[in-house]
Design an enzyme around this catalytic site. Sequence first.
Site, PDB file in Angstrom:
ATOM      1  N   LYS A 148       6.444 -74.104 -19.908  1.00 37.67           N
ATOM      2  CA  LYS A 148       5.933 -75.088 -20.845  1.00 37.67           C
ATOM      3  C   LYS A 148       6.330 -76.515 -20.467  1.00 37.67           C
ATOM      4  CE  LYS A 148       6.071 -71.666 -24.556  1.00 37.67           C
ATOM      5  NZ  LYS A 148       6.675 -70.594 -23.740  1.00 37.67           N
TER       6      LYS A 148
ATOM      7  N   LYS B 199       6.302 -73.780 -31.258  1.00 34.49           N
ATOM      8  CA  LYS B 199       6.908 -72.615 -30.613  1.00 34.49           C
ATOM      9  C   LYS B 199       8.177 -73.014 -29.876  1.00 34.49           C
ATOM     10  CE  LYS B 199       3.375 -73.153 -26.982  1.00 34.49           C
ATOM     11  NZ  LYS B 199       2.240 -72.490 -26.293  1.00 34.49           N
TER      12      LYS B 199
ATOM     13  N   ARG C 261      -6.440 -66.341 -19.089  1.00 36.23           N
ATOM     14  CA  ARG C 261      -5.400 -66.246 -18.060  1.00 36.23           C
ATOM     15  C   ARG C 261      -6.095 -66.352 -16.695  1.00 36.23           C
ATOM     16  NH1 ARG C 261      -0.352 -64.301 -17.268  1.00 36.23           N
ATOM     17  NH2 ARG C 261       0.043 -65.882 -18.875  1.00 36.23           N
TER      18      ARG C 261
ATOM     19  N   ARG D 176      -8.208 -63.412 -23.004  1.00 39.29           N
ATOM     20  CA  ARG D 176      -7.395 -62.669 -23.958  1.00 39.29           C
ATOM     21  C   ARG D 176      -7.763 -63.140 -25.362  1.00 39.29           C
ATOM     22  NH1 ARG D 176      -1.678 -64.255 -21.614  1.00 39.29           N
ATOM     23  NH2 ARG D 176      -2.747 -66.255 -21.822  1.00 39.29           N
TER      24      ARG D 176
ATOM     25  N   ARG E  96      -2.101 -65.767 -32.075  1.00 40.93           N
ATOM     26  CA  ARG E  96      -1.644 -65.509 -30.708  1.00 40.93           C
ATOM     27  C   ARG E  96      -2.553 -64.517 -30.005  1.00 40.93           C
ATOM     28  NH1 ARG E  96       4.106 -63.337 -32.330  1.00 40.93           N
ATOM     29  NH2 ARG E  96       2.699 -62.176 -33.702  1.00 40.93           N
TER      30      ARG E  96
ATOM     31  N   ASP F  56      -2.499 -70.536 -18.379  1.00 39.72           N
ATOM     32  CA  ASP F  56      -3.201 -70.289 -19.631  1.00 39.72           C
ATOM     33  C   ASP F  56      -4.110 -71.475 -19.927  1.00 39.72           C
ATOM     34  OD1 ASP F  56      -1.760 -67.966 -19.805  1.00 39.72           O
ATOM     35  OD2 ASP F  56      -0.284 -68.760 -21.217  1.00 39.72           O
TER      36      ASP F  56
ATOM     37  N   GLU G 269      -0.141 -73.610 -20.381  1.00 38.66           N
ATOM     38  CA  GLU G 269       1.090 -73.144 -19.741  1.00 38.66           C
ATOM     39  C   GLU G 269       0.817 -72.830 -18.281  1.00 38.66           C
ATOM     40  OE1 GLU G 269       3.278 -69.985 -21.564  1.00 38.66           O
ATOM     41  OE2 GLU G 269       3.139 -70.835 -23.587  1.00 38.66           O
TER      42      GLU G 269
ATOM     43  N   ASN H 128       2.592 -70.218 -15.787  1.00 38.47           N
ATOM     44  CA  ASN H 128       3.570 -69.130 -15.770  1.00 38.47           C
ATOM     45  C   ASN H 128       3.956 -68.775 -14.338  1.00 38.47           C
ATOM     46  OD1 ASN H 128       3.557 -68.119 -18.785  1.00 38.47           O
ATOM     47  ND2 ASN H 128       1.435 -68.526 -18.218  1.00 38.47           N
TER      48      ASN H 128
END
Length: 314
Positions: free
Chosen positions: A123, A158, A208, A222, A230, A270, A278, A280
């Site tokens: 993040k 978050k 993703r 997703r 979420r 993301d 994000e 990852n």
Amino acid sequence: MSLRIAFQMDPIERVDIDADSTFRLAEEAQARGHEIWIHAPERLSFVEGKAVARARRVTLRRERGNHVTVEEEKTLDLAEMDVIWLRQDPPFDMFYITTTHLLEAAGTVVLNDPFWVRNSPEKLLVLKFPDLIPPTVISRDLEVLRAFKEEHGDMILKPLYGNGGAGVFRLGQEDRNLSSLHELFASFSREPLIAQKYLPAVTKGDKRVILIDGEAAGAINRVPAEGETRSNMHVGGRAEKSELTDRDREICAAIGPTLKERGQLFVGIDVIGDYLTEINVTSPTGLQEMERFDGVNYTARIWEAAEAAVAARG
């Protein structure tokens, strides 16, 4: 060429063989004739100048309930491995960070590069690309978070180093729980919080996108479960087939050179609507789902890049 591969990962006995990306990486390595070892991060040590791990050699099968045979545990000098995969799941805490320091001492190819994994939290790395992300604030200061909510109304709050959708809250226009949530988070953590403007496009899915050695490979979508904000598959999100859009490719073209330069060979980003949320690098997922939807062996592409990294090292 046959390589000796070590996976630093969570217990392989408990993985979902139809979803786990690490299992898929190891399965493909085995199919390519490589020797596979696994060790838990707790089994990693630095002993008299060497990074070592108490590891087990494994044989894998795609059989539910019978997917792995493990040999007796041995202590490995990790310098003798050709590739080490850093694949344990977050939380990205001081234990996780310490393992990246120890793996740097291994003196071999580590994927993803642990120095830049440590310095590229999911993040935080996005902050390097302000034109690609939604309005975002990172702060522990309640007044800063309040001002952000007043400006943007509907927002997502978050923990900065959370994962898998844990601790993610949507605070709507009329929601009055910001102070209570701030108090709750502050009671067990000294870390800042991250707030982002809520993106209504998330109802259509949180995409993703997988990048391999800095290049866009493919994507899945997703979709959140009914009544859920979420979209993480850990909390009931549903994977759907997806295509890379022009905007996805634009985002990947912007961030790809940085990822490649930093040795981040397997990355999952993301994207919600037109926005990157994000990057990852620790233990990205979605590889198996993408392969099934597209009918493409993306994992082979990852290994081609990994084998090239070994060859380049000489």
